[in-house]
Design a protein around this motif. Structure first.
Motif, PDB file in Angstrom:
ATOM      1  N   THR A 154       0.844  -1.185   0.118  1.00  0.00           N
ATOM      2  CA  THR A 154      -0.050   0.169   0.045  1.00  0.00           C
ATOM      3  C   THR A 154       0.891   1.198   0.207  1.00  0.00           C
ATOM      4  O   THR A 154       1.906   1.277   0.539  1.00  0.00           O
ATOM      5  N   LEU A 155       0.275   2.176  -0.739  1.00  0.00           N
ATOM      6  CA  LEU A 155       1.051   3.577  -0.370  1.00  0.00           C
ATOM      7  C   LEU A 155       1.228   4.146   0.842  1.00  0.00           C
ATOM      8  O   LEU A 155       1.966   4.594   1.225  1.00  0.00           O
ATOM      9  N   ALA A 156       0.382   3.841   1.560  1.00  0.00           N
ATOM     10  CA  ALA A 156       0.017   4.372   3.106  1.00  0.00           C
ATOM     11  C   ALA A 156       1.501   3.671   3.790  1.00  0.00           C
ATOM     12  O   ALA A 156       1.955   4.628   4.557  1.00  0.00           O
ATOM     13  N   ARG A 157       1.686   2.392   3.512  1.00  0.00           N
ATOM     14  CA  ARG A 157       2.786   1.862   3.896  1.00  0.00           C
ATOM     15  C   ARG A 157       4.145   2.732   3.630  1.00  0.00           C
ATOM     16  O   ARG A 157       4.924   3.021   4.454  1.00  0.00           O
ATOM     17  N   ILE A 158       4.227   2.917   2.335  1.00  0.00           N
ATOM     18  CA  ILE A 158       5.454   3.530   1.934  1.00  0.00           C
ATOM     19  C   ILE A 158       5.612   4.841   2.307  1.00  0.00           C
ATOM     20  O   ILE A 158       6.738   5.420   3.013  1.00  0.00           O
ATOM     21  N   LEU A 159       4.280   5.609   2.400  1.00  0.00           N
ATOM     22  CA  LEU A 159       4.625   7.229   3.167  1.00  0.00           C
ATOM     23  C   LEU A 159       4.434   7.052   4.366  1.00  0.00           C
ATOM     24  O   LEU A 159       5.260   7.971   5.004  1.00  0.00           O
ATOM     25  N   ASP A 160       4.284   6.109   5.223  1.00  0.00           N
ATOM     26  CA  ASP A 160       4.444   5.911   6.595  1.00  0.00           C
ATOM     27  C   ASP A 160       5.981   6.028   7.111  1.00  0.00           C
ATOM     28  O   ASP A 160       6.659   6.720   7.902  1.00  0.00           O
ATOM     29  N   THR A 161       6.622   5.172   6.076  1.00  0.00           N
ATOM     30  CA  THR A 161       8.098   5.262   6.053  1.00  0.00           C
ATOM     31  C   THR A 161       8.679   6.423   5.786  1.00  0.00           C
ATOM     32  O   THR A 161       9.582   6.710   6.554  1.00  0.00           O
ATOM     33  N   ILE A 162       8.382   7.151   4.782  1.00  0.00           N
ATOM     34  CA  ILE A 162       8.852   8.347   4.502  1.00  0.00           C
ATOM     35  C   ILE A 162       8.714   9.500   5.658  1.00  0.00           C
ATOM     36  O   ILE A 162       9.416  10.211   5.925  1.00  0.00           O
ATOM     37  N   ASN A 163       7.574   9.548   6.042  1.00  0.00           N
ATOM     38  CA  ASN A 163       7.265  10.329   7.264  1.00  0.00           C
ATOM     39  C   ASN A 163       7.913  10.261   8.471  1.00  0.00           C
ATOM     40  O   ASN A 163       8.118  11.299   9.181  1.00  0.00           O
ATOM     41  N   GLY A 164       8.469   9.053   8.742  1.00  0.00           N
ATOM     42  CA  GLY A 164       9.348   8.716   9.842  1.00  0.00           C
ATOM     43  C   GLY A 164      10.691   8.974   9.660  1.00  0.00           C
ATOM     44  O   GLY A 164      11.497   9.023  10.668  1.00  0.00           O
ATOM     45  N   LEU A 165      11.204   9.838   8.641  1.00  0.00           N
ATOM     46  CA  LEU A 165      12.536  10.240   8.385  1.00  0.00           C
ATOM     47  C   LEU A 165      12.944  11.202   8.863  1.00  0.00           C
ATOM     48  O   LEU A 165      11.969  12.368   8.667  1.00  0.00           O
ATOM     49  N   PRO A 166      14.081  11.681   9.321  1.00  0.00           N
ATOM     50  CA  PRO A 166      14.460  13.140   9.569  1.00  0.00           C
ATOM     51  C   PRO A 166      15.102  13.864   8.371  1.00  0.00           C
ATOM     52  O   PRO A 166      16.028  13.395   8.051  1.00  0.00           O
ATOM     53  N   LEU A 167      14.253  14.609   7.760  1.00  0.00           N
ATOM     54  CA  LEU A 167      14.414  15.263   6.549  1.00  0.00           C
ATOM     55  C   LEU A 167      15.123  16.798   6.749  1.00  0.00           C
ATOM     56  O   LEU A 167      14.410  17.593   6.047  1.00  0.00           O
ATOM     57  N   ASP A 168      15.720  17.138   7.515  1.00  0.00           N
ATOM     58  CA  ASP A 168      16.362  18.268   7.686  1.00  0.00           C
ATOM     59  C   ASP A 168      15.373  19.443   7.570  1.00  0.00           C
ATOM     60  O   ASP A 168      15.717  20.127   6.778  1.00  0.00           O
ATOM     61  N   SER A 169      14.373  19.292   8.293  1.00  0.00           N
ATOM     62  CA  SER A 169      13.263  20.470   8.479  1.00  0.00           C
ATOM     63  C   SER A 169      12.476  20.263   6.984  1.00  0.00           C
ATOM     64  O   SER A 169      11.441  21.262   6.636  1.00  0.00           O
ATOM     65  N   GLY A 170      12.457  19.378   6.237  1.00  0.00           N
ATOM     66  CA  GLY A 170      11.814  19.235   5.111  1.00  0.00           C
ATOM     67  C   GLY A 170      10.661  18.331   5.124  1.00  0.00           C
ATOM     68  O   GLY A 170      10.195  17.757   6.406  1.00  0.00           O
ATOM     69  N   THR A 171      10.169  17.972   4.264  1.00  0.00           N
ATOM     70  CA  THR A 171       8.927  16.745   3.960  1.00  0.00           C
ATOM     71  C   THR A 171       9.167  16.030   2.735  1.00  0.00           C
ATOM     72  O   THR A 171       9.521  16.624   1.790  1.00  0.00           O
ATOM     73  N   GLY A 172       8.614  14.705   2.916  1.00  0.00           N
ATOM     74  CA  GLY A 172       8.668  13.811   1.790  1.00  0.00           C
ATOM     75  C   GLY A 172       7.140  13.580   1.491  1.00  0.00           C
ATOM     76  O   GLY A 172       6.340  13.493   2.199  1.00  0.00           O
ATOM     77  N   PHE A 173       6.905  13.337   0.255  1.00  0.00           N
ATOM     78  CA  PHE A 173       5.555  13.079  -0.198  1.00  0.00           C
ATOM     79  C   PHE A 173       5.549  12.027  -1.464  1.00  0.00           C
ATOM     80  O   PHE A 173       6.695  11.775  -2.014  1.00  0.00           O
ATOM     81  N   LEU A 174       4.267  11.294  -1.994  1.00  0.00           N
ATOM     82  CA  LEU A 174       4.374  10.283  -3.060  1.00  0.00           C
ATOM     83  C   LEU A 174       3.250  10.964  -3.927  1.00  0.00           C
ATOM     84  O   LEU A 174       2.390  11.766  -3.629  1.00  0.00           O
ATOM     85  N   PHE A 175       3.667  10.985  -5.236  1.00  0.00           N
ATOM     86  CA  PHE A 175       2.902  11.426  -6.220  1.00  0.00           C
ATOM     87  C   PHE A 175       2.959  10.310  -7.473  1.00  0.00           C
ATOM     88  O   PHE A 175       3.988   9.730  -7.562  1.00  0.00           O
ATOM     89  N   ASP A 176       2.069  10.439  -8.517  1.00  0.00           N
ATOM     90  CA  ASP A 176       2.185   9.600  -9.782  1.00  0.00           C
ATOM     91  C   ASP A 176       2.873  10.274 -10.867  1.00  0.00           C
ATOM     92  O   ASP A 176       3.195  11.630 -10.652  1.00  0.00           O
ATOM     93  N   GLY A 177       3.214   9.367 -11.822  1.00  0.00           N
ATOM     94  CA  GLY A 177       3.988  10.395 -12.806  1.00  0.00           C
ATOM     95  C   GLY A 177       3.234  11.269 -13.650  1.00  0.00           C
ATOM     96  O   GLY A 177       3.952  12.176 -14.397  1.00  0.00           O
ATOM     97  N   GLN A 178       2.162  11.387 -13.432  1.00  0.00           N
ATOM     98  CA  GLN A 178       1.329  12.723 -14.126  1.00  0.00           C
ATOM     99  C   GLN A 178       1.130  13.578 -13.135  1.00  0.00           C
ATOM    100  O   GLN A 178       0.560  14.676 -13.366  1.00  0.00           O
TER     101      GLN A 178
END
Length: 543
Positions: free
Chosen positions: A230-254
Motif C-alpha cells: 500500500t502507498l500508506a505503508r510507503i508514505l509512513d516510512t517516508i514520514n518517519g525519516l529526519p529530513l532536515d526540516s523538510g517533508t517527503g511525499f508520494l505522487f504519480d507520474g502525471q
C-alpha cells in the motif's frame, strides 16, 4: 622572506613558520569569503540546497528500497515454487488451504506485503490477505463472468465462514497482470521478469498501492503472481525519516498527489489523485508538484518554488525507476540565513574581518602555548644541511606512523642471497605511505635501530643503486608515482643509508607482484594490507 619561501624548506623556527602560514591562511579565507558574498551567493545557495536535497533523497531512496526489496525477493521465491509445481490457481477450499500454508508465513514475516494474488489467462485467481486476526482468501473461476468464493480462515486449519458473490472484477484487466504480461512478452524469457505497476486502487482493500508482479508460461497457460504494497505503508516510512526540516511525499507520474480528498470531489479528481489516511498531503506538496511539472518533470536537477510565503527547494526521483509510475518528492525550505547573506553581503565582510582579527590573536596564543609540542611534529624528510643529525634523531625515536626501517634493498641477510621478498617488503612500505599520510623509509637500518648501510646489497656505485630503486618502483608501483617519491643516499660512518621520502599520493597505489595486486595503508608502525572490499571503501572515502 624570499619569494615563494612557503613552498621551500625554511630554517626559521617552527613557531614562526606556523604563525606565518596561519596568517596566510586567514588572509586567503577572508578573500574567499568576500568573493563568495559578492559573486557566488546564488551558487552557494544552490550547492547547499543540492547537498541537502541529495542527502534527503538518498535517505528516502534507501529506506524505501529497504521496504520494497524484501517484497521483490519474496516474489521470486514464491514464483519459483509455483512455477515448479505447475498447478493453476486453486479453486477448492482444500487446495486453498494447502497454498495458504505456503504463503501465510510470507505475510507474517514481511508485514509490508498487503496481499498476494495468483491468476492465469483463463481468469482463474487466488488471492490472500490479512483479515483482522485471521486470513481471507478469494477464489475466482474461469471466464469473464465467473463467481467469487470468499473464505475466512481463523488459522491454517480453522475454516471460518465462506460465501459466494458476483463481482465486476477480472484479474486479467488489472494493472499488475497486464504489466507482468507485457514484461514477459518483451523479454521473451521466463527468467525472473519483474514489473512494478503504477499506483492504482486495490480492489480488496479499497485503497491505493503498488504491485510487483511476475509472469511465466506453463504449457499454453500464462500465469501471473503479484504482491501488493500500500502507498500508506510507503508514505509512513517516508514520514518517519529526519529530513532536515523538510517533508517527503508520494505522487504519480502525471503529477497526482497521494493525499486525502473530501467525498464531494469530482470523480476525475478521485481517479487522478490517491487517498488512504486523512493526515497525508498538504498545500506545500501541491505547489512542489506544480513546479516540478512546469520544469519539465526533472529527476536530477533541483526545482525552486514558493509556498506559504516561503521559498523552497524540491527534489524528485522515480520510486521504482519507471517515469510513469510512482514518484518520491522531497521539499526543503530555503535557509533564512542564506537569504540574509544575499541581501546583506557587507555584513559578511565585516564579520570576516572580525573573525580574522580574532583568529590571529588565537593563533598567536596557541603557537606560543604549544610551541614545545610543535617541535615534536612527525618528520617526513631529511634536512640536507645536516642529514646525519636528522637520521640519527629519527633512528633514536624508532619506527612510527611516519618512519620505517629496512635492513637492505635486495639482500636477504639470513640466506645471504638477493631475494624478491626483500624488495617487495620495502615496496609495500612505500605504497602504504603513499596511500596514507606519507612518510620516510630508511633502508640500511635494522629494526632495532642498528646502522647497517647498503654494503650487503653489493651495488657497484650509487648510480646503480638509484637505477635499481627506480626500476623496481616503475615495475611494481608504476612510473606515474615517481613524482611522490624521492630517493637520497647519505654517508654516515662510512655507511650508505637510503632515505625514501614519500608524499601522500592523490591516486590509489597498488603493489603489482606475481600477477596480483595488493593495497596497503600505514597504521601506526606497521603496514596493513586491505582486502578488496575494505580497499574499495577506503579509496572511496579518501580519493
Amino acid at each position: 622572506m624570499k619569494t615563494f619561501s612557503l613552498l621551500k624548506t625554511s630554517p626559521t623556527p617552527v613557531r614562526s613558520r606556523l604563525f606565518r602560514d596561519l596568517l596566510l591562511l586567514l588572509a586567503v579565507t577572508l578573500g574567499i569569503l568576500i568573493a563568495a558574498s559578492a559573486l557566488l551567493i546564488k551558487d552557494i545557495q544552490h550547492d547547499i540546497a543540492a547537498a541537502r536535497i541529495d542527502s534527503a533523497k538518498a535517505l528516502v531512496r534507501d529506506e524505501v528500497r529497504a521496504l520494497l526489496t524484501p517484497v521483490q525477493q519474496q516474489l521470486l521465491i514464491i514464483r519459483d515454487r509455483l512455477h515448479d509445481a505447475g498447478d493453476p490457481p486453486p479453486q477448492t477450499q482444500a487446495a486453498a488451504r494447502t497454498l495458504n500454508a505456503q504463503l501465510i508465513p510470507s505475510l507474517n514475516h514481511i508485514p509490508q506485503i498487503a496481499g498476494i494474488a495468483f491468476a492465469n489467462n483463463q481468469g482463474e485467481e487466488y488471492f490472500l490477505r490479512r483479515d483482522g486476526k485471521g486470513w481471507l482468501t478469494r477464489l475466482r473461476g474461469q471466464g469473464s463472468a465467473a463467481k467469487f468464493e470468499f473464505i475466512r480462515w481463523n488459522g491454517l486449519d480453522d475454516l471460518g465462514q465462506s460465501k459466494t458473490a458476483q463481482l465486476n472484477y477480472d484479474p486479467r484487466e488489472r494493472p499488475w497482470f497486464k504489466d507482468a504480461q507485457e514484461e514477459l512478452e518483451q523479454s521473451q524469457s521466463d527468467e525472473d521478469t519483474l514489473a512494478w505497476s503504477p499506483p492504482y486502487r486495490f480492489e480488496s482493500l479499497d485503497e491505493p498501492g503498488l504491485t510487483v508482479s511476475s509472469a511465466w508460461r506453463h504449457g499454453d497457460a500464462l500465469q501471473v503472481l503479484g504482491l501488493d504494497v500500500t502507498l500508506a505503508r510507503i508514505l509512513d516510512t517516508i514520514n518517519g525519516l529526519p529530513l532536515d526540516s523538510g517533508t517527503g511525499f508520494l505522487f504519480d507520474g502525471q503529477g497526482g498527489l497521494y493525499t486525502d480528498f473530501d467525498d464531494d470531489q469530482s470523480s476525475a479528481q478521485q481517479q487522478r489523485f490517491f487517498s488512504a489516511e486523512t493526515h497525508h498531503g498538504g498545500l506545500l506538496r501541491f505547489n512542489a508538484i506544480a513546479a516540478w511539472r512546469a520544469a519539465g518533470r526533472p529527476d536530477q536537477q533541483l526545482v525552486r518554488f514558493s509556498s506559504g510565503g516561503h521559498l523552497w527547494w524540491g527534489g524528485f526521483l522515480p520510486l521504482t525507476g519507471e517515469a510513469d509510475g510512482a514518484w518520491i518528492g522531497v521539499a526543503i525550505p530555503l535557509s533564512a540565513t542564506l537569504d540574509m547573506l544575499q541581501s546583506r553581503w557587507y555584513l559578511l565582510a565585516l564579520t570576516a574581518l572580525g573573525i580574522v582579527a580574532l583568529g590571529v590573536g588565537l593563533a598567536a596564543l596557541l603557537v606560543r602555548k604549544y610551541s614545545h609540542q610543535l617541535r615534536e611534529l612527525p618528520k617526513r624528510g631529511i634536512d640536507p644541511r645536516d642529514p646525519e643529525a636528522d637520521i640519527r634523531a629519527l633512528i633514536s625515536r624508532g619506527e612510527s606512523t611516519y618512519v620505517e626501517f629496512k635492513s637492505t634493498m635486495r639482500m636477504n641477510l639470513h640466506t645471504g642471497k638477493a631475494g624478491k621478498e626483500i624488495e617487495l617488503a620495502w615496496l609495500k612500505g612505500v605504497a602504504a605511505f603513499l596511500n596514507t599520510e606519507g612518510g620516510l623509509l630508511l633502508i640500511g637500518v635494522a629494526d632495532d635501530g642498528e646502522l647497517l648501510g647498503l654494503d650487503a646489497d653489493g651495488f657497484a656505485n650509487d648510480d646503480k643503486c638509484q637505477l635499481h630503486f627506480k626500476n623496481l618502483v616503475n615495475s611494481h608501483l608504476g612510473a606515474e608515482y615517481a613524482r611522490f617519491i624521492a630517493l637520497q643516499l647519505y654517508r654516515i660512518e662510512d655507511k650508505t643509508v637510503a632515505a625514501v621520502e614519500c608524499q601522500p599520493a592523490d591516486i590509489p597505489t597498488f603493489v603489482h607482484h606475481k600477477g596480483a595486486e595488493s593495497f596497503l595503508i600505514r597504521n601506526g608502525p606497521s603496514n596493513i594490507e586491505l582486502p578488496i572490499s575494505k580497499a574499495l571503501t577506503y579509496i572511496a572515502g579518501r580519493y
